[in-house]
Enzyme design. Structure first.
Site, short mmCIF file in Angstrom:
data_model
loop_
_atom_site.label_atom_id
_atom_site.label_comp_id
_atom_site.label_asym_id
_atom_site.label_seq_id
_atom_site.Cartn_x
_atom_site.Cartn_y
_atom_site.Cartn_z
CB CYS A 1 31.54 42.27 45.67
SG CYS A 1 32.33 42.92 44.20
N GLY B 1 41.25 38.95 37.23
CA GLY B 1 41.92 40.20 37.59
C GLY B 1 41.00 41.27 38.12
CG PHE B 2 42.11 45.20 37.29
CD1 PHE B 2 41.67 46.20 36.43
CD2 PHE B 2 43.39 44.70 37.13
CE1 PHE B 2 42.49 46.68 35.41
CE2 PHE B 2 44.23 45.18 36.12
CZ PHE B 2 43.77 46.17 35.26
N GLY C 1 35.99 35.54 44.91
CA GLY C 1 35.03 36.64 44.97
C GLY C 1 33.61 36.19 44.67
#
Length: 242
Positions: free
Chosen positions: A197, A179-180, A96
């Site tokens: 992002c 992770g998130f 990402g």
């Protein structure tokens, strides 16, 4: 494939923790799992040691993190500005681009041996998205996936599509890291200093912004409880407190 699949996941709520400290902790958990997997290579299948799994939830002080495939030009603030807004900048080894972590945001770090579940990173990412889609559904929001854009979104395909949860992971020997990040009571002004992002034409949002009110401390804990519940359901796991 692991012949002794362990679906038990050890859960820890780390509270508020500096980003680097939480990353170091993840790395230590990952190393322990990988070391066990390496030992198992020299053992007959019936003697294989069980590999543990972990789920960490945490809040970070203000920090911008850049993925290994990200572009530094998506960080719009310079060193002086970062000091002014009491934020730091860290380059990470996850996938990402750039994202923000801060108070009021629930960050989840599953450190899983995917050989205990399934060996498919694409499915793993879709499962993480599903956990968050179900979680925000508990609060009346309809989360969606956006084709080619990892994470959880609202109003996909519309001019006002917006992301409520960013995701970026790394895996080594089928062990996951990072992770998130679900925006709950997040101060959204901090996103003005980045191109989140690396996506220029879409907005970010939070539960607070969508519900038009700050979630109470009890509701904030309820979001965490929802994440835990749906993680168990989606991954077919058993969660135990570490």
């Amino acid at each position: 494939m692991n012949t002794h699949q362990n679906k038990v996941v050890e859960f820890e709520d780390l509270g508020i923790k500096e980003y680097q400290s939480a990353w170091d902790y993840q790395e230590s958990l990952m190393k322990d799992i990988i070391d066990t997997k390496i030992k198992n290579r020299d053992l007959p299948a019936e003697q294989h040691l069980i590999t543990p799994n972990h789920l960490l939830l945490v809040e970070h002080p203000h920090v911008y993190t850049l993925g290994k495939s990200g572009h530094e030009e998506n960080m719009l603030a310079g060193i002086d500005q970062l000091k002014e807004i009491d934020a730091t900048f860290v380059k990470t080894n996850r996938g990402g681009d750039i994202t923000y972590h801060g108070y009021g945001q629930i960050v989840g770090y599953p450190v899983l041996d995917l050989e205990n579940f399934f060996t498919d990173i694409h499915l793993y990412m879709r499962n993480l998205e599903e956990v968050i889609i179900r979680t925000i559904g508990d609060f009346g929001l309809k989360g969606e996936r956006s084709q080619g854009e990892t994470g959880v979104w609202l109003d996909v395909g519309k001019p006002y599509a917006r992301k409520i949860c960013a995701m970026g992971v790394k895996a080594s020997r089928w062990v996951t890291l990072h992770g998130f990040a679900l925006n709950v009571n997040t101060d959204m002004r901090y996103f003005e200093y980045i191109i989140p992002c690396g996506i220029k034409d879409k907005q970010v949002t939070s539960l607070k912004r969508e519900l038009e009110r700050e979630l109470t401390p009890e509701e904030f804990e309820n979001v965490k409880a929802s994440i835990r519940k749906h993680f168990v359901d989606v991954f077919g796991a058993e969660l135990v407190n570490r």
